[in-house]
Design an enzyme around this catalytic site. Structure first.
Site, mmCIF file in Angstrom:
data_model
loop_
_atom_site.group_PDB
_atom_site.id
_atom_site.type_symbol
_atom_site.label_atom_id
_atom_site.label_comp_id
_atom_site.label_asym_id
_atom_site.label_seq_id
_atom_site.Cartn_x
_atom_site.Cartn_y
_atom_site.Cartn_z
ATOM 1 N N GLY A 1 0.871 -1.180 0.000
ATOM 2 C CA GLY A 1 0.000 0.000 0.000
ATOM 3 C C GLY A 1 0.901 1.220 0.000
ATOM 4 O O GLY A 1 1.338 1.690 1.060
ATOM 5 N N ARG B 1 -0.822 -2.678 -5.125
ATOM 6 C CA ARG B 1 -1.782 -3.337 -6.017
ATOM 7 C C ARG B 1 -1.417 -3.049 -7.467
ATOM 8 O O ARG B 1 -1.415 -3.943 -8.308
ATOM 9 C CB ARG B 1 -3.190 -2.841 -5.679
ATOM 10 C CG ARG B 1 -4.297 -3.750 -6.094
ATOM 11 C CD ARG B 1 -5.590 -3.413 -5.361
ATOM 12 N NE ARG B 1 -5.789 -1.963 -5.252
ATOM 13 C CZ ARG B 1 -6.381 -1.208 -6.169
ATOM 14 N NH1 ARG B 1 -6.833 -1.751 -7.275
ATOM 15 N NH2 ARG B 1 -6.532 0.097 -5.987
ATOM 16 N N SER C 1 0.450 8.504 13.809
ATOM 17 C CA SER C 1 -0.027 9.885 13.692
ATOM 18 C C SER C 1 1.087 10.819 13.232
ATOM 19 O O SER C 1 2.248 10.623 13.554
ATOM 20 C CB SER C 1 -0.559 10.394 15.032
ATOM 21 O OG SER C 1 -0.952 11.750 14.896
ATOM 22 N N LYS D 1 -5.126 5.455 19.301
ATOM 23 C CA LYS D 1 -5.060 6.373 18.147
ATOM 24 C C LYS D 1 -6.414 7.035 17.906
ATOM 25 O O LYS D 1 -6.487 8.225 17.576
ATOM 26 C CB LYS D 1 -4.604 5.610 16.887
ATOM 27 C CG LYS D 1 -4.650 6.451 15.607
ATOM 28 C CD LYS D 1 -3.712 7.630 15.694
ATOM 29 C CE LYS D 1 -3.668 8.662 14.605
ATOM 30 N NZ LYS D 1 -4.500 8.762 13.506
ATOM 31 N N HIS E 1 -6.752 9.703 20.345
ATOM 32 C CA HIS E 1 -5.883 10.815 19.895
ATOM 33 C C HIS E 1 -6.648 11.694 18.907
ATOM 34 O O HIS E 1 -6.664 12.919 19.013
ATOM 35 C CB HIS E 1 -4.620 10.246 19.238
ATOM 36 C CG HIS E 1 -3.832 11.246 18.440
ATOM 37 N ND1 HIS E 1 -4.228 11.658 17.177
ATOM 38 C CD2 HIS E 1 -2.715 11.952 18.722
ATOM 39 C CE1 HIS E 1 -3.377 12.565 16.725
ATOM 40 N NE2 HIS E 1 -2.448 12.760 17.633
ATOM 41 N N ASN E 2 -7.310 11.056 17.962
ATOM 42 C CA ASN E 2 -8.046 11.832 16.959
ATOM 43 C C ASN E 2 -9.247 12.552 17.567
ATOM 44 O O ASN E 2 -9.558 13.671 17.177
ATOM 45 C CB ASN E 2 -8.494 10.923 15.816
ATOM 46 C CG ASN E 2 -7.344 10.618 14.863
ATOM 47 O OD1 ASN E 2 -6.184 10.661 15.251
ATOM 48 N ND2 ASN E 2 -7.652 10.305 13.625
ATOM 49 N N GLU F 1 -7.895 15.441 19.108
ATOM 50 C CA GLU F 1 -7.533 16.345 17.994
ATOM 51 C C GLU F 1 -8.765 17.171 17.568
ATOM 52 O O GLU F 1 -8.686 18.388 17.405
ATOM 53 C CB GLU F 1 -7.012 15.476 16.852
ATOM 54 C CG GLU F 1 -6.729 16.153 15.529
ATOM 55 C CD GLU F 1 -6.297 15.105 14.477
ATOM 56 O OE1 GLU F 1 -5.338 14.358 14.718
ATOM 57 O OE2 GLU F 1 -6.945 15.027 13.409
HETATM 58 C C1 6PG Z 1 -3.052 11.995 12.493
HETATM 59 C C2 6PG Z 1 -4.371 12.490 11.973
HETATM 60 C C3 6PG Z 1 -4.783 11.696 10.794
HETATM 61 C C4 6PG Z 1 -5.798 12.379 9.915
HETATM 62 C C5 6PG Z 1 -7.145 12.409 10.499
HETATM 63 C C6 6PG Z 1 -7.967 13.546 9.967
HETATM 64 O O1 6PG Z 1 -3.033 11.662 13.658
HETATM 65 O O2 6PG Z 1 -2.094 11.994 11.733
HETATM 66 O O3 6PG Z 1 -5.336 12.371 12.952
HETATM 67 O O4 6PG Z 1 -5.166 10.441 11.250
HETATM 68 O O5 6PG Z 1 -5.339 13.632 9.559
HETATM 69 O O6 6PG Z 1 -7.749 11.213 10.157
HETATM 70 O O7 6PG Z 1 -9.233 13.267 10.334
HETATM 71 P P1 6PG Z 1 -10.528 13.921 9.801
HETATM 72 O O8 6PG Z 1 -10.523 13.856 8.295
HETATM 73 O O9 6PG Z 1 -11.561 13.069 10.410
HETATM 74 O O10 6PG Z 1 -10.499 15.333 10.286
#
Ligand code: 6PG
Length: 485
Positions: free
Chosen positions: A17, A41, A136, A190, A193-194, A197
């Protein structure tokens, strides 16, 4: 570039990938001296990577699944970097039959932790380690050092840990990578974490909105405020990039960039998962939930159109000297709300650890988020210190320094929210963080009345404050006698 001269495997890791995240992780491994087998792929992507970056390290480009697996040293380490979901299962189904017990499949995508648990259990039966790993830091992080959150078995981390730690971000000589816990723990952390975020981004956006519409600052002036804040306790990647975005002018129109972007925030869904999971776990992650709903609401164009001309609050604009004082007030509100949002994230991780039997070191989570990831921030050092001093700390606000800061912030925090309410400026994340604080702080909550209502209409029973047992009041009977249920 290196080929397997005698056909024997040479690659310490394989990446399948090769879209931008996979490609950059593969390059990062190669730049750290690992030989990396490549697979995609469509082989054109593999060839493009080698043509463009082949001199950065040792790559083994392969075209078929069999070739790819044959290039890997035993135990084989095969990293999947495809779009989370059905594609992950398809890749696992393609490669697992070619692997042997002891081999490892690492999923570096943003998979749902329940999918990771399912995949891990299925592969474990075949003796294959499945390592769901949060990564991340976006594409830059993948190349220069992400924060890595691997789950899976301790045995697999013994092999993979040193490799991941080598390519991860480093803060003060420490890698931003640690074994989070078994099966889905890495992807769970993770996901949180998001979620954090989302909350942090929404809080920053609300602070911007207030500085713009209450203080009357222009985007470049607000950029300056954020730059200043970034020198203090709010020091973080998200504050830093916010200053850059606000200082940016659109080339085509000469307007501030922030004014030419449609105000409808999108998401790929990890915030939504965090909220859904929080509800399942009974974790009160209100700031993350409000941030997620704020994105959703911003995108509901027809609804917004229907409300657009309805009345709202008003208040006089601030005079310049008031505006200056106001900036400091907003800083307090932002910081206090941010501490609450992060605290909610940690509470959720602790709840999940209990639910799923994970042993997660809460101090380590803070430590590996200090670098590489999107929510990297100076105050994570203090969160780490708080959980190192007391791994059973019930909340960050049980730590005297944080408690003291929030106590000092509370008057301005309330002022900011009250002023926003008077003016009709939405501050859902600020408000929900303060409401959470007040909820946990309160001596008594009106939840007692809700219990009474439930008992009244549904005989759902209640507990008394003065006696053990479960009680029900016979509301329809004269005198409303109480019985023990
Ligand atoms: C990270 C980010 C990454 C991504 C998010 C954005 O930790 O590197 O969180 O995973 O930028 O998925 O998320 P959204 O599109 O949901 O805002």
């Amino acid at each position: 570039m290196q080929a397997s001269a005698n056909g024997s495997p040479t690659a310490q890791i394989g990446v399948t990938g090769l879209a931008v995240m996979g490609r950059n992780l593969a390059r990062n491994f190669a730049r750290h001296g690992f030989t990396v087998a490549l697979h995609n792929r469509t082989a054109a992507r593999t060839r493009a990577l080698v043509e463009e970056f082949g001199d950065e390290g040792s790559f083994v480009p392969t075209e078929t699944a069999e070739e790819f697996v044959a290039a890997l040293e035993r135990p084989r380490r095969l990293m999947i970097m495809v779009k989370a979901g059905a594609a992950t299962d398809a890749v696992i189904d393609e490669f697992a039959p070619l692997l042997e017990p002891g081999d490892m499949i690492i999923d570096g995508g943003n998979a749902h932790f329940l999918d990771t648990r399912r995949r891990e259990a299925a592969l474990r039966e075949r003796g294959i380690h499945f390592v769901g790993s949060g990564v991340s830091g976006g594409e830059e992080g993948a190349l220069h050092g992400p924060s890595i959150m691997p789950g899976g078995s301790a045995e697999s981390y013994a092999v993979l840990g040193p490799m991941f730690e080598a390519i991860s971000a480093q803060v003060e000589g420490e890698p931003c990578c640690t074994h989070i816990g078994t099966d889905g723990a890495g992807h769970f952390v993770k996901m949180v974490h998001n979620g954090i975020e989302y909350a942090d981004m929404q809080l920053i956006a609300e602070a911007y909105d207030l500085l713009r519409h209450v203080a009357g600052y222009t985007p470049p002036q607000i950029a300056e405020v954020f730059r200043e804040w970034n020198k203090g306790r709010l020091d973080s990647y998200l504050i830093e990039i916010t200053a850059e975005i606000l200082a940016h002018t659109d080339e085509k129109t000469g307007k501030p960039f922030v004014d030419i972007v449609r105000d409808a925030a999108e998401q790929k869904g990890t915030g939504r998962w965090t909220v859904q999971t929080a509800l399942d776990l009974g974790s009160p992650t209100t700031a993350i939930a409000q941030a997620t709903f704020a994105r959703v609401a911003s995108s509901r164009t027809a609804l917004r159109e229907a409300y657009r001309r309805l009345s709202g609050g008003t208040d006089h604009p601030l005079r310049p000297h008031e505006a200056e004082r106001y900036v400091a007030t907003v800083e307090h509100a932002l910081y206090a709300s941010k501490v609450i949002a992060y605290d909610q994230g940690w509470t959720m991780i602790r709840d999940a650890a209990e639910e799923y039997g994970w042993t997660i070191d809460l101090a380590d989570v803070a430590a590996i988020w200090r670098g590489g990831c999107i929510i990297r921030a100076a105050f994570l050092d203090r969160i780490r210190a708080a959980y190192s001093a007391d791994p059973h700390l019930p909340s960050l606000l049980a730590e005297p320094e944080f408690a003291d800061e929030i106590t000092r912030a509370q008057v301005p925090w309330r002022e900011v929210i009250a002023a926003a309410n008077r003016r009709g400026i939405p501050v859902p994340a600020f408000s929900s963080a303060l409401a959470y604080y007040d909820t946990l702080r309160a001596g008594r909550l009106p939840a007692a009345l809700i219990q009474g209502q439930r008992d009244f209409f549904g005989a759902h029973t209640y507990h008394r404050t003065d006696r053990e047992g479960v009680f029900h009041t016979l509301w329809a009977e004269t005198g409303r006698p109480e019985v023990e249920a």
